[in-house]
Design a protein around this motif. Structure first.
Motif, PDB file in Angstrom:
ATOM      1  N   UNK A   1      -1.365  -0.784  -4.284  1.00  0.00           N
ATOM      2  CA  UNK A   1      -2.520   0.114  -4.191  1.00  0.00           C
ATOM      3  C   UNK A   1      -2.108   1.434  -3.550  1.00  0.00           C
ATOM      4  N   UNK A   2      -3.020   2.383  -3.614  1.00  0.00           N
ATOM      5  CA  UNK A   2      -2.843   3.663  -2.940  1.00  0.00           C
ATOM      6  C   UNK A   2      -1.772   4.554  -3.548  1.00  0.00           C
ATOM      7  N   UNK A   3      -1.440   4.340  -4.826  1.00  0.00           N
ATOM      8  CA  UNK A   3      -0.378   5.149  -5.438  1.00  0.00           C
ATOM      9  C   UNK A   3      -0.830   6.580  -5.647  1.00  0.00           C
ATOM     10  N   UNK A   4      -0.092   7.525  -5.085  1.00  0.00           N
ATOM     11  CA  UNK A   4      -0.335   8.929  -5.360  1.00  0.00           C
ATOM     12  C   UNK A   4       0.263   9.280  -6.717  1.00  0.00           C
ATOM     13  N   UNK A   5       0.025  10.522  -7.162  1.00  0.00           N
ATOM     14  CA  UNK A   5       0.466  10.929  -8.495  1.00  0.00           C
ATOM     15  C   UNK A   5       1.979  10.819  -8.660  1.00  0.00           C
ATOM     16  N   UNK A   6       2.728  11.200  -7.614  1.00  0.00           N
ATOM     17  CA  UNK A   6       4.189  11.216  -7.717  1.00  0.00           C
ATOM     18  C   UNK A   6       4.739   9.792  -7.865  1.00  0.00           C
ATOM     19  N   UNK A   7       4.208   8.871  -7.044  1.00  0.00           N
ATOM     20  CA  UNK A   7       4.678   7.485  -7.091  1.00  0.00           C
ATOM     21  C   UNK A   7       4.275   6.841  -8.420  1.00  0.00           C
ATOM     22  N   UNK A   8       3.031   7.115  -8.823  1.00  0.00           N
ATOM     23  CA  UNK A   8       2.534   6.542 -10.072  1.00  0.00           C
ATOM     24  C   UNK A   8       3.385   7.015 -11.251  1.00  0.00           C
ATOM     25  N   UNK A   9       3.801   8.280 -11.201  1.00  0.00           N
ATOM     26  CA  UNK A   9       4.614   8.856 -12.288  1.00  0.00           C
ATOM     27  C   UNK A   9       5.958   8.122 -12.409  1.00  0.00           C
TER      28      UNK A   9
ATOM     29  N   UNK B   1       0.853  -1.192   0.000  1.00  0.00           N
ATOM     30  CA  UNK B   1       0.000   0.000   0.000  1.00  0.00           C
ATOM     31  C   UNK B   1       0.891   1.245   0.000  1.00  0.00           C
ATOM     32  N   UNK B   2       0.814   2.035  -1.075  1.00  0.00           N
ATOM     33  CA  UNK B   2       1.671   3.216  -1.223  1.00  0.00           C
ATOM     34  C   UNK B   2       0.994   4.509  -0.769  1.00  0.00           C
TER      35      UNK B   2
ATOM     36  N   UNK C   1      -7.585  -4.146  -3.455  1.00  0.00           N
ATOM     37  CA  UNK C   1      -6.399  -4.982  -3.665  1.00  0.00           C
ATOM     38  C   UNK C   1      -6.509  -6.276  -2.866  1.00  0.00           C
ATOM     39  N   UNK C   2      -6.906  -6.162  -1.600  1.00  0.00           N
ATOM     40  CA  UNK C   2      -7.012  -7.346  -0.739  1.00  0.00           C
ATOM     41  C   UNK C   2      -8.083  -8.296  -1.291  1.00  0.00           C
ATOM     42  N   UNK C   3      -9.236  -7.736  -1.640  1.00  0.00           N
ATOM     43  CA  UNK C   3     -10.334  -8.559  -2.158  1.00  0.00           C
ATOM     44  C   UNK C   3      -9.915  -9.271  -3.444  1.00  0.00           C
ATOM     45  N   UNK C   4      -9.167  -8.566  -4.274  1.00  0.00           N
ATOM     46  CA  UNK C   4      -8.786  -9.127  -5.578  1.00  0.00           C
ATOM     47  C   UNK C   4      -7.901 -10.356  -5.456  1.00  0.00           C
ATOM     48  N   UNK C   5      -7.042 -10.372  -4.430  1.00  0.00           N
ATOM     49  CA  UNK C   5      -6.087 -11.492  -4.370  1.00  0.00           C
ATOM     50  C   UNK C   5      -6.339 -12.407  -3.186  1.00  0.00           C
ATOM     51  N   UNK C   6      -7.412 -12.160  -2.426  1.00  0.00           N
ATOM     52  CA  UNK C   6      -7.693 -13.006  -1.255  1.00  0.00           C
ATOM     53  C   UNK C   6      -7.978 -14.435  -1.714  1.00  0.00           C
ATOM     54  N   UNK C   7      -7.629 -15.413  -0.890  1.00  0.00           N
ATOM     55  CA  UNK C   7      -7.860 -16.807  -1.279  1.00  0.00           C
ATOM     56  C   UNK C   7      -9.357 -17.131  -1.335  1.00  0.00           C
TER      57      UNK C   7
ATOM     58  N   UNK D   1      -2.324  -3.289 -10.249  1.00  0.00           N
ATOM     59  CA  UNK D   1      -2.467  -2.066  -9.461  1.00  0.00           C
ATOM     60  C   UNK D   1      -3.941  -1.766  -9.198  1.00  0.00           C
ATOM     61  N   UNK D   2      -4.261  -1.565  -7.924  1.00  0.00           N
ATOM     62  CA  UNK D   2      -5.631  -1.261  -7.532  1.00  0.00           C
ATOM     63  C   UNK D   2      -5.679   0.140  -6.921  1.00  0.00           C
ATOM     64  N   UNK D   3      -6.855   0.715  -6.912  1.00  0.00           N
ATOM     65  CA  UNK D   3      -7.005   2.060  -6.361  1.00  0.00           C
ATOM     66  C   UNK D   3      -6.926   2.023  -4.839  1.00  0.00           C
ATOM     67  N   UNK D   4      -7.660   1.109  -4.206  1.00  0.00           N
ATOM     68  CA  UNK D   4      -7.731   1.095  -2.750  1.00  0.00           C
ATOM     69  C   UNK D   4      -7.189  -0.210  -2.183  1.00  0.00           C
ATOM     70  N   UNK D   5      -6.905  -0.164  -0.899  1.00  0.00           N
ATOM     71  CA  UNK D   5      -6.404  -1.351  -0.229  1.00  0.00           C
ATOM     72  C   UNK D   5      -7.480  -2.454  -0.216  1.00  0.00           C
ATOM     73  N   UNK D   6      -8.727  -2.052   0.054  1.00  0.00           N
ATOM     74  CA  UNK D   6      -9.815  -3.027   0.086  1.00  0.00           C
ATOM     75  C   UNK D   6      -9.908  -3.771  -1.241  1.00  0.00           C
TER      76      UNK D   6
END
Lengths: 517, 112
Positions: free
Chosen positions: B78-86, B46-47, B106-112, B99-104
């Motif tokens: 997830x959680x990349x701000x503009x500077x990190x994303x750049x 989470x960035x 991201x977690x949901x996407x890869x949860x078992x 890359x996901x927008x939010x932590x939720x």
């Protein structure tokens, strides 16, 4: 005259008595002033009597006669320091002095002696390892632990065992909790039974070690905790006392100075070697950069690389092959010797690939394939690679994960966003690269740089940023390339105002005037 | 740089805070190592609280991605701000990561 009686029985601890009062009976009876529990000793064996301020000895008709200096005692005789009495199998010696050290007093004397010996050893020409071994050996003599360890913080800040000693030999394991409490928190420890101690009970590392008794002191100097010295016992019987800890604290503070001095001396020597090697590496790296730029009428090209540390991960190179001027500005991830080596490989690949290459995209693809081979450490290079045909001003650019090139023309400085984004070199061996073709206006200057320029920070932590960078380029846009490069670098220096550079700075500027068209 | 570690729904979440540069990247590497070394790792980085990431930081993320892939696991950012994303964009790294927008998310996407 004051005398002391030192009693040594076979297989037993020595004892000392001050000759006091008017009379002292020596015998097996518990009521005796000097009790000797030996079947060959009579209940009332002999008597010491004071007469006219002298002590006399008299046999009380013992079955095994008392011997004075080896001779049977037939009548009372005066005693003096140095005399020996044999009572049964016990040997009693008369010594001078009034102050009879108690058992604790004798132990204190031994501790003092140990501290003195260690102080002397500190001044002796011993290596640190020898000194630490000697400290543990002396502590064993006095305190009789089962195991002992001296841990010191290494150059990496990690605590490691510097000397160990174990009764019967073998490795010494130090419970993590003990290290945390003493060496990390800097608190001494005197533990009679770890199982009942609030600092150590409940620590799994402590329980599994089986250690019961502990006396441990941090090795501390003014700059902080350097390590610890700890003596441990697994039998509850061997209980350490406060004066044991006092002794260990004294030894630890004496050792701290020596440890710090040794570390400083070793650090200095090591740093000199590293600095020397970094200087060499810096020279080698700088020697790889082109010393002179290709010269053609109308061509103005200049570049500068300022490494943040002695060796860096930035690179630029320029190769003129016929009418084609090839150039690269690149940045290897990280700043280290490894990065500098990777940079040297990248530069060699650029030089090897350029002659006769079909286009910048092919140069990028071939460099990438080579750099990606066996790249287990995932090093990578971001690169802007270009080629300018000096005969007609045609410019090809490829972007391998780098900042877009900038073009400064008149009052405008803009990024060339038309270059398709490609992946940094070295990541995926089959990654495709696509070039863009354009015309470089005779009045325009092409500027390539690494992210170190915009990311340069001042002491307040503020970044130089894209806007200041473009302003600095614009301010020098009418100048020859070398002046432009120098003035942009100067602007960054002025902005940083002494803050140490965190990243390499590389800037290349290129203009091709109309004269050769 | 501080790193906050959490575990939620069978997914490890690592949230660095501050700057990830050539000095601090090794700290991130140390914290990532045991997580990516797990059997079939499921990891979110989470960035949200990262202001800056240098190429040294990108390299650490690249190493992590490769380890996770080799172990048959999943890595989401997830959680990349503009500077990190750049920085990810410039290096051409955006296509390499999930890359996901939010932590939720991201977690949901890869949860078992």
């Amino acid at each position: 005259m004051t005398l002391r009686l030192r009693v040594q029985v076979p297989m037993g601890p020595p004892a000392e008595y001050v000759l006091d009062g008017e009379e002292m009976v020596i015998g097996r009876a518990a009521s005796s002033a000097v009790v000797i529990a030996d079947s060959r000793v009579s209940r009332q064996h002999a008597r010491l009597v004071r007469r006219d301020n002298e002590w006399w000895v008299e046999d009380l008709g013992a079955r095994n006669p008392t011997l004075l200096n080896g001779a049977p005692l037939r009548h009372p005789q005066a005693l003096r320091a140095g005399d020996r009495l044999d009572v049964g199998d016990a040997v009693l010696r008369l010594v001078d002095g009034a102050t009879a050290p108690t058992a604790a007093g004798a132990a204190d004397a031994a501790r003092m002696w140990t501290v003195n010996e260690i102080h002397r050893a500190l001044a002796a020409p011993l290596s640190l390892a020898e000194l630490l071994d000697l400290i543990l050996a002396r502590c064993f003599d006095v305190l009789d632990p089962e195991e002992g360890v001296i841990m010191l913080r290494g150059r990496d800040g990690v605590l490691a065992q510097a000397a160990t000693r174990r009764r019967g030999g073998g490795p010494v394991t130090v419970p993590r909790r003990l290290v945390d409490e003493v060496a990390v928190k800097g608190e001494p420890a005197l533990v009679l039974d770890a199982a009942g101690d609030e600092r150590f009970a409940g620590s799994a590392s402590m329980v599994s070690s089986g250690i019961r008794g502990i006396v441990a002191a941090p090795i501390v100097d003014a700059d902080g905790t350097l390590g610890l010295i700890a003596l441990c016992s697994r039998v509850a019987v061997r209980q350490f006392v406060q004066s044991d800890l006092d002794m260990l604290m004294t030894i630890a503070s004496a050792a701290a100075l020596r440890v710090r001095n040794t570390t400083l001396a070793e650090d200095l020597a090591a740093r000199r070697i590293v600095e020397h090697e970094l200087e060499l590496a810096h020279d080698v790296q700088m020697a790889m950069l082109p010393r002179t730029m290709p010269s053609r009428p109308g061509l103005s090209i200049a570049a500068m690389l300022k490494p943040a540390r002695s060796v860096g991960g930035d690179l630029y190179d320029v190769v003129l092959d016929g009418d084609r001027l090839w150039f690269i500005v690149a940045d290897v991830a990280g700043k280290s010797i490894a990065a500098a080596l990777y940079m040297a490989i990248a530069r060699a690949l650029f030089r090897a690939t350029v002659p006769g290459a079909g286009g910048v995209q092919h140069v990028a693809a071939r460099m990438n394939a080579e750099l990606a081979r066996d790249n287990d450490r995932m090093m990578f290079v971001t690169a802007a690679i270009g080629c300018l045909d000096l005969s007609n001003g045609t410019l090809w650019l490829v972007d391998a994960g780098h900042l877009p090139p900038m073009i400064a023309s008149g009052g405008a400085v803009f990024s060339v966003t038309s270059v398709p984004k490609g992946l940094a070199l070295g990541v995926i061996d089959t990654s495709p690269y696509e070039a863009v073709e354009m015309q470089l206006d005779p009045n325009a200057t092409l500027v390539l740089c690494t992210d170190g320029l915009a990311d340069a920070r001042n002491v307040e932590g503020e970044s130089f940023g894209d806007t200041r960078l473009r302003d600095a380029i614009r301010a020098a846009v009418d100048q020859p390339a070398d002046v432009l490069v120098a003035s942009v670098m100067h602007a960054i220096d002025a902005f940083a105002a002494g803050a140490p550079p965190e990243d390499d700075l590389t800037l290349l500027a290129l203009r091709c005037g109309g004269a050769i068209r | 740089m501080q790193i906050v570690e959490a575990r939620t729904g069978g997914v490890d979440v690592l949230a660095p805070r501050g700057r990830i540069d050539s000095t601090t990247a090794s700290l991130l590497d140390e914290r990532l190592a045991p997580l990516v070394g797990a059997e079939r790792p499921r990891l979110v980085v989470d960035f949200s609280n990262v202001d800056y990431i240098s190429s040294a930081g990108l390299r650490i993320m690249l190493l992590a991605a490769r380890r996770v892939q080799e172990a048959g696991g999943h890595l989401a950012l997830c959680g990349m701000g503009a500077a990190v994303r750049q920085v990810f964009y410039l290096a051409g790294f955006l296509p390499l990561f999930f890359i996901c927008a939010s932590r939720d998310e991201a977690v949901t996407s890869i949860a078992p």
